[in-house]
Every structure is written in C-alpha cells, then in structure tokens.
Design an enzyme around this catalytic site. Structure first.
Site, PDB file in Angstrom:
ATOM      1  N   PHE A 111       0.809  -1.225   0.000  1.00 10.54           N
ATOM      2  CA  PHE A 111       0.000   0.000   0.000  1.00 10.54           C
ATOM      3  C   PHE A 111       0.840   1.272   0.000  1.00 10.54           C
ATOM      4  O   PHE A 111       0.360   2.333  -0.379  1.00 10.54           O
ATOM      5  CB  PHE A 111      -0.967  -0.008   1.194  1.00 10.54           C
ATOM      6  CG  PHE A 111      -0.392   0.468   2.502  1.00 10.54           C
ATOM      7  CD1 PHE A 111      -0.638   1.763   2.955  1.00 10.54           C
ATOM      8  CD2 PHE A 111       0.370  -0.382   3.294  1.00 10.54           C
ATOM      9  CE1 PHE A 111      -0.129   2.195   4.174  1.00 10.54           C
ATOM     10  CE2 PHE A 111       0.882   0.043   4.508  1.00 10.54           C
ATOM     11  CZ  PHE A 111       0.632   1.343   4.952  1.00 10.54           C
ATOM     12  N   LYS A 112       2.105   1.158   0.389  1.00 11.62           N
ATOM     13  CA  LYS A 112       2.959   2.355   0.420  1.00 11.62           C
ATOM     14  C   LYS A 112       3.104   2.970  -0.981  1.00 11.62           C
ATOM     15  O   LYS A 112       3.351   4.158  -1.119  1.00 11.62           O
ATOM     16  CB  LYS A 112       4.352   2.012   0.981  1.00 11.62           C
ATOM     17  CG  LYS A 112       4.336   1.321   2.345  1.00 11.62           C
ATOM     18  CD  LYS A 112       3.810   2.219   3.432  1.00 11.62           C
ATOM     19  CE  LYS A 112       3.638   1.497   4.756  1.00 11.62           C
ATOM     20  NZ  LYS A 112       4.811   1.272   5.530  1.00 11.62           N
TER      21      LYS A 112
END
Length: 496
Positions: A111-112
């Site tokens: 998700f980063k």
C-alpha cells in the site's frame, strides 16, 4: 482559501503545504497538521463518476492549496499510471461478505506505493516553488514496505538522493531482497542491528541535529522524509478511502449516505489516520477499526487511554506492523487535545522520557470513532486459511490481522454494517507465511520463489513483476551498522 500547516508541538510554526512537504518534520520535532480538516466541495455522487486520478485531484486540492491546478494534476498523472497493474489503481474484491480494498497493485506490491508514487513529484514541485537549490536527501526508516516503495519512487529522480534504514533481521526475505537489489545511482540501503523503533528514533534524532543540518547546508544538502510523518504521504492516503466509498456507491453496494466501517491493519497509525481524515471530510464512516498484531500497543491504548511502549518487542509474520512507537498517532492526539500544541508536546515528552502517557477523560471521550482489536499469530494464520477455504481468495498476513479483528468485532458487537478492509500487501510479499497457513505440510520445505509459483496456482493470480524482477537480481547494497551509528553512516555516505 489557503490551508496552512502547524506543528503538533508549537502553534507558532506555520508553513504552507509545499513547505511542510519539503521539511517533512517540524523544527521542534512535531508533525505538520492542517489548521483544519477541509470538507469535500463535490458530492460523493459526483465523485463516483470520476476515475482514481479525478478523485485524487478533488481530495488533494483541498489540502495542497499552494499548488496550482496544473501542478497538482501533473503530479497525479505521473504517479498513477502504468506502474499500477490495474486501471482501477485500487480495486475492491468481495470475499465472505467483506470488501477488501486492494492497495497493492503498484510497483512494489504494497500500500505504500499509493502515496510514494506521488511523493517524489510533490517534493520536486515543492522545491521549485520554494526556490530550493540544494540536493534533497530523503532519509527514511522502514519496517519493510516504505523502504522499497520510497527507493522505487526516488530512484534517479534529479535533485534527490535517498538513504533507507531497515532492521536487518526484522523484515521478510522478499522485503529485504526488494530493497538490497534496488538500482539507482542516488539510492543507499542500510541494515541496522536493532528493530524498526530503533531505526525510526535514529532517523528522528538525525533530523533534529542542528549541527549536522548546518554542515549539510554548507555542502549543498538538506533533509526531507518519505516516512508517513511527511504530510505529502498522508494526504494521498486519504484519497483511496474517499475513492473506495464512491466505488461502493457507484456499484450499488451501498445507498446514498449509507455508513460503512473501515478496518485497517495498523502499526505507525498513518493509514488509519487517513481514513479518519476522510471521515472528517464528509465520507459516511461509522467505525474505524484499528487492527494490531501481537505488538498490541494501540489495542491497549484504545482500551485504556494509556499509551505504553515499555513492553517486549515481538517479531511477527506481519512485520510492517511490528512497531511500538506509532508516530502518526501524535496527529490524532493533537486533534483530540483541541489542537493544543502545549498538551501534545507534554504527552510526547512523557513518551520519550518515560515511554508512557495517559489521556485525560475528555480526550478519551473523543476516541469513540475508533475500535481497537488485535489478532494473535495463531489467529492470523487461521484467518488466512478460513478466507481461502471459504472463498478461494488469498490474503497476506497484515490483511489477515485486519480480517481476524473484524470477525472478532462482528461477533462481539453484532454490527452488520458493510465493512471495507484495507488490504495492505500482496500475499506474494509474504508467500512463506501465507502458503504455510494454507497447507503447512505441503509447502514448508519449498524455496521462496518455488512457493510463489505455487501461490500463483492456488490463487489464480499471476506472479507480479515486482517478484519476477528480484528472482535473479544481484545484491547492490550490503551496508550494515549498529543502531547507535546511524548518524556516522549518513555522514560517511554524504561525504561530510
């Protein structure tokens, strides 16, 4: 109307959005927060007609008010492009009555990527706006995913260099290999003998070293951060919560104004804080369910109103959440303290000196939006198997922490509200733990990449490029240092 940013520890420290992005951390060690959380100026029905990039612009323009429309749209277009393996950028999959928001379709399958794909462009634009001539040195600590996503985002970006510190024995094999094989003349990766909190504390100390900053300026360098403490990370994260609600609306899964719950597997508190900001912008969110692993400092905080990091640090199968100092929680503390920097500073000082702080009753009352839960290692593994056996859908260990906590929450409260789970990493990133959960006996003796080929068969999802790229990639970074030698390592890398 321009939105300015203040430090959580000093209300006099006021900067523009671009200045906050450039600085990363306030001079007093506080985090930058908007003076108010802005409201959406378009209805959710209108936003439902836009694609991800369109929603990103409508959300981010509210926060980054010193960016022109053209500047912001260019940053968004460069970030959310073919790097993602789906046009939807963040698709939603339903399994066993739960809606999984897949945030792992970017270049590093975690998700980063959602924020770190755009941060380099926001940073370079901010530097031009503020007439910065120095080379910007991105200094970052990672618990596994931020590091690779930041390295990929900043690799060979003109006017920048990046140094990433990670706990040498505290990330998965795949996470480590993704980082140490990173190309780019401006990238450096350093393992430390210590845990993520040691890396994060070391980075914060380097940021606060005035003497070092002076020497860097003389050499034409200045620090900035790619960690979630940077407001340029937090703002793009708000986008996908607004976007996901509008997708559920568009598809008829929910009706106009219907509330949803959101479950976020949480370590550093940035991802769930973004959901809280989305709620405050006008998204109908009922409960924000904060899911912890066995390092359950946030679970205890929500249960007792006391934050206490004085406990054993546990290495788990969800390493990105193996954190005892949740840096972004400071932004929430500031808000529930009535935007009172003095109170926030006192509590953060108590955390630094005694490792603990206690909320007042009035502050605790303002946490009713949140529910804290945690999943043990055993429950995490059982949840992966349960979801797979029931639906054929494969989730990673971090997402399983969230799903496990959600099942417990539903049983405890009988709350049948439709619920979105932030799925924060591809199962390929933690293939050994995932495949062991599905059938330990069958898979335990396989090599890492053999396991991934098996995962592809089991899940029906092809092996992502991020994995294929590191199969045979050579190690390019092998620096390791003691946790108390991080400053010296930075000085050596920069030739100071």
């Amino acid at each position: 109307m321009e939105l300015v940013y203040k430090s959580t520890r000093n209300e006099q420290d006021v900067v523009t959005a671009s200045q906050a992005i450039l600085k990363g951390l306030a001079d007093d060690g506080g985090l930058f927060v908007p003076e108010r959380i802005p409201k959406l100026d378009k209805s959710l029905e209108e936003l439902a007609q836009k694609d991800y990039q369109g929603v990103a612009y409508e959300v981010m323009k509210q926060y980054l008010t010193d960016f022109t429309e053209e500047e912001l749209k260019q940053c968004i277009a460069k970030a959310y492009d073919k790097k993602f393996d789906t046009d939807k950028i963040a698709p939603i999959k339903e399994a066993d009555g739960v809606y999984y928001l897949e945030l792992f379709h970017g270049a590093t399958i975690a998700f980063k990527d959602m924020a770190l794909s755009i941060l380099p462009h926001l940073l370079i634009t901010s530097a031009k706006k503020n007439h910065v001539k120095n080379e910007i040195v991105i200094l970052t600590a990672t618990s596994g995913d931020t590091g690779k996503a930041a390295l990929a985002g900043f690799a060979d970006v003109e006017g920048t260099s990046i140094i990433v510190f990670y706990p040498k024995n505290g990330v998965s094999n795949v996470q480590e290999k993704q980082m140490v094989t990173q190309k780019g003349a401006n990238t450096k990766v350093v393992g430390i003998h210590g845990n993520f909190d040691d890396a994060q504390s070391g980075v914060k100390a380097i940021f606060g070293d005035k003497e070092l900053a002076k020497r860097m300026l003389q050499k034409g360098y200045q620090f900035s951060s790619a960690n979630s403490i940077n407001i340029g990370r937090l703002v793009p994260q708000i986008v996908y919560y607004v976007y996901s609600y509008t997708r559920l609306l568009k598809e008829g899964t929910i009706k106009k104004d219907e509330k949803i719950n959101i479950v976020v597997p949480t370590g550093n508190f940035g991802n769930i804080l973004a959901a809280y900001y989305a709620k405050n912008m006008g998204v109908p969110i009922k409960k924000l369910i904060c899911a912890s692993n066995e390092n359950k400092v946030l679970f205890d905080f929500f249960k007792t109103g006391t934050y206490n990091k004085n406990r054993k640090f546990i290495l788990t199968s969800s390493p990105s959440m193996d954190i005892l100092i949740s840096s972004n929680l400071e932004r929430l503390i500031y808000k529930i303290a009535g935007n009172n920097a003095k109170i926030c500073k006192q509590l953060m000082s108590s955390l630094k000196n005694e490792g603990v702080y206690q909320l007042t009753d009035e502050m605790e009352e303002q946490l009713e939006d949140f529910y804290g839960g945690y999943a043990s290692e055993e429950e995490t593994i059982q949840t992966i198997k349960k979801v797979y056996d029931k639906t054929g859908y494969v989730i990673d260990t971090h997402t399983a922490v969230a799903a496990g906590v959600y099942y417990d929450y539903k049983e405890e409260t009988n709350d049948m509200t439709k619920t979105l789970v932030a799925s924060t990493a591809s199962p390929y990133k933690f293939a050994r733990s995932v495949m062991s959960a599905i059938d330990k006996q069958k898979y335990e003796l396989m090599e890492d990449f053999e396991l991934m080929d098996e995962l592809s068969k089991v899940s029906g999802v092809k092996v992502p490029n991020a994995i294929e790229e590191i199969r045979l990639a050579p190690v390019l970074h092998n620096l390791v240092c003691e946790k108390d030698k991080m400053k010296e390592t930075v000085e050596m890398i920069l030739g100071l």
